[in-house]
Enzyme design. Structure first.
Site, PDB file in Angstrom:
ATOM      1  N   ASN A 110       0.797  -1.196  -0.097  1.00 20.70           N
ATOM      2  CA  ASN A 110      -0.122   0.061   0.107  1.00 20.70           C
ATOM      3  C   ASN A 110       0.929   1.207   0.072  1.00 20.70           C
ATOM      4  OD1 ASN A 110      -2.613  -1.076   0.192  1.00 20.70           O
ATOM      5  ND2 ASN A 110      -2.347  -1.635   2.153  1.00 20.70           N
ATOM      6  N   HIS A 111       0.284   2.347  -0.647  1.00 17.74           N
ATOM      7  CA  HIS A 111       1.155   3.544  -0.806  1.00 17.74           C
ATOM      8  C   HIS A 111       0.187   4.580   0.057  1.00 17.74           C
ATOM      9  CE1 HIS A 111       3.676   3.057  -4.631  1.00 17.74           C
ATOM     10  NE2 HIS A 111       3.676   1.937  -3.817  1.00 17.74           N
ATOM     11  N   LYS A 112       0.647   5.632   0.459  1.00 16.70           N
ATOM     12  CA  LYS A 112      -0.315   6.687   1.080  1.00 16.70           C
ATOM     13  C   LYS A 112      -1.023   7.380   0.029  1.00 16.70           C
ATOM     14  CE  LYS A 112       0.558  11.160   3.542  1.00 16.70           C
ATOM     15  NZ  LYS A 112       1.465  12.039   4.000  1.00 16.70           N
TER      16      LYS A 112
END
Length: 213
Positions: A82-84
């Protein structure tokens, strides 16, 4: 005879592409039950390569129950992928350093879906992809090349991208009965004795077996 030895990585003599997974995993955050197997003619003993973005500092777990059948190419995406999402850009500048580490997000800034949990007696087909935090219930079936992005109820067949319910394998009352019987938790001697009923469709006979000591 009381079935194959669950501690034998390759329970089928002369057929090494089938492997009881629990005997090969080293990562303490991957927990696999007895008799769950992975089928891969290329490298059946390296199931962990199919658990992607599974970083120890995140701490999420992949939990797989007993008597599951995982076909070749099944993959699990974990929370480390996951990325921000709250900023303008989702690009992970910080991982490249050289001054970009100043925008390192806190773990609390990253999407976190929790542990991925696969029930017992689950069949996951060829090249299926399971996304972070998904829960798949007992007795479910995931069709080949499905992308599972949400929870799958017990004894439900799903397929597609994103995977959608195709049908329930049994009526709701029968599903509740099967989960209460939980044959996969019986002693292996009892399972072996009653295999003809476990692989049949006779729910009442299975219930009678469950009442035995």
């Amino acid at each position: 005879m009381n079935g194959p030895n669950p501690n034998n990585p390759h329970p089928m003599e002369g057929f090494p592409q089938v492997c009881f997974i629990k005997n090969t995993v080293q990562n303490p955050n991957i927990i696999v039950g007895d008799y769950t197997y992975y089928d891969d003619p290329d490298d059946s003993e390296n199931f962990e390569r199919n658990v992607l973005y599974h970083f120890p500092f995140i701490g999420d777990k992949l939990i797989i129950g007993k008597f599951c059948a995982l076909a070749r190419g099944v993959k699990f995406i974990m929370n480390g992928a996951n990325h921000k999402l709250s900023g303008i850009s989702t690009y992970p500048f910080q991982i490249f350093g050289n001054g970009w580490e100043k925008v390192m997000p806190d773990l609390s800034d990253l999407p976190y879906k929790g542990d991925t949990v696969i029930g017992n007696d689950v069949w996951i087909g060829f090249d299926a992809l399971i996304m972070p935090g998904v829960k798949i219930g007992d007795g479910a079936i995931v069709s080949s090349r499905s992308v599972v992005v949400s929870d799958v109820p017990a004894y439900t067949i799903v397929g597609g991208n994103p995977a959608k319910p195709i049908r329930q394998r049994f009526e709701p009352g029968v599903i509740e009965t099967l989960q209460s019987i939980a044959w996969w938790d019986w002693r292996i001697e009892k399972i072996t004795r009653h295999l003809p009923i476990i692989v049949s469709g006779d729910i009442e006979a299975l219930r009678a077996c469950g009442d035995e000591a």
